[in-house]
Design a protein around this motif. Structure first.
Motif, mmCIF file in Angstrom:
data_model
loop_
_atom_site.group_PDB
_atom_site.id
_atom_site.type_symbol
_atom_site.label_atom_id
_atom_site.label_comp_id
_atom_site.label_asym_id
_atom_site.label_seq_id
_atom_site.Cartn_x
_atom_site.Cartn_y
_atom_site.Cartn_z
ATOM 1 N N ALA A 154 -55.695 19.564 3.358
ATOM 2 C CA ALA A 154 -56.574 20.140 2.338
ATOM 3 C C ALA A 154 -57.801 20.784 2.981
ATOM 4 N N LEU A 155 -58.361 20.146 4.002
ATOM 5 C CA LEU A 155 -59.503 20.740 4.696
ATOM 6 C C LEU A 155 -59.121 22.021 5.421
ATOM 7 N N VAL A 156 -57.916 22.042 5.996
ATOM 8 C CA VAL A 156 -57.440 23.258 6.659
ATOM 9 C C VAL A 156 -57.282 24.377 5.638
ATOM 10 N N CYS A 157 -56.707 24.060 4.476
ATOM 11 C CA CYS A 157 -56.565 25.072 3.418
ATOM 12 C C CYS A 157 -57.922 25.570 2.941
ATOM 13 N N LEU A 158 -58.896 24.662 2.882
ATOM 14 C CA LEU A 158 -60.232 25.069 2.442
ATOM 15 C C LEU A 158 -60.873 26.029 3.451
ATOM 16 N N THR A 159 -60.648 25.800 4.732
ATOM 17 C CA THR A 159 -61.188 26.746 5.718
ATOM 18 C C THR A 159 -60.477 28.094 5.629
ATOM 19 N N ALA A 187 -58.055 33.714 -1.005
ATOM 20 C CA ALA A 187 -58.365 32.718 -2.022
ATOM 21 C C ALA A 187 -57.117 31.999 -2.525
ATOM 22 N N TYR A 188 -55.938 32.502 -2.157
ATOM 23 C CA TYR A 188 -54.704 31.850 -2.583
ATOM 24 C C TYR A 188 -54.518 30.475 -1.945
ATOM 25 N N GLY A 234 -53.176 25.592 -2.420
ATOM 26 C CA GLY A 234 -52.764 24.613 -1.419
ATOM 27 C C GLY A 234 -53.780 23.508 -1.244
ATOM 28 N N PHE A 235 -55.059 23.875 -1.291
ATOM 29 C CA PHE A 235 -56.117 22.868 -1.200
ATOM 30 C C PHE A 235 -56.020 21.873 -2.349
ATOM 31 N N ALA A 236 -55.846 22.379 -3.568
ATOM 32 C CA ALA A 236 -55.789 21.496 -4.740
ATOM 33 C C ALA A 236 -54.581 20.561 -4.676
ATOM 34 N N VAL A 237 -53.445 21.095 -4.262
ATOM 35 C CA VAL A 237 -52.232 20.271 -4.177
ATOM 36 C C VAL A 237 -52.372 19.210 -3.087
ATOM 37 N N CYS A 238 -52.792 19.609 -1.911
ATOM 38 C CA CYS A 238 -52.928 18.658 -0.800
ATOM 39 C C CYS A 238 -54.002 17.615 -1.078
ATOM 40 N N PHE A 239 -55.102 18.029 -1.680
ATOM 41 C CA PHE A 239 -56.170 17.083 -2.002
ATOM 42 C C PHE A 239 -55.690 16.063 -3.032
ATOM 43 N N GLY A 240 -54.994 16.528 -4.057
ATOM 44 C CA GLY A 240 -54.470 15.615 -5.081
ATOM 45 C C GLY A 240 -53.451 14.639 -4.525
#
Length: 93
Positions: free
Chosen positions: A25-30, A37-38, A42-48
């Motif tokens: 999730a942190l990698v997706c956020l970076t 922005a897509y 991935g950030f939302a899915v991985c974080f959840g």
């Protein structure tokens, strides 16, 4: 209550899987800030998934009270007492 008192608990790899998802999730956020922005999806899915895996590992367990009754704890720590029902299938003769 520690794991010695419980009859069933989730193994440590479930927690490790949660940590891997949080790192992803942190990698997706970076990538959101650097490329597209897509990656926010991935950030939302991985974080959840990461938070869910860690909550499951920490809170889910089962403890037998007697031969027919047990207490189990859900993902959010809610404890329920229930009875084990026998196999009630009718055999055809």
């Amino acid at each position: 209550m520690n794991n010695k008192d419980k009859d069933m608990y989730l193994p440590i790899w479930v927690c490790c899987l949660g940590v891997v998802f949080l790192v992803a999730a942190l990698v997706c956020l970076t990538f959101v800030f650097t490329t597209s922005a897509y990656f926010l999806v991935g950030f939302a899915v991985c974080f959840g998934l990461g938070i869910s895996a860690i909550l499951c590992w920490k809170n889910q367990w089962i403890m037998m009270l007697d031969d027919n009754t047990f207490i189990y704890s859900t993902m959010f720590g809610r404890q329920k007492k229930t009875s084990v029902f026998g196999d009630s299938r009718v055999k055809a003769e």
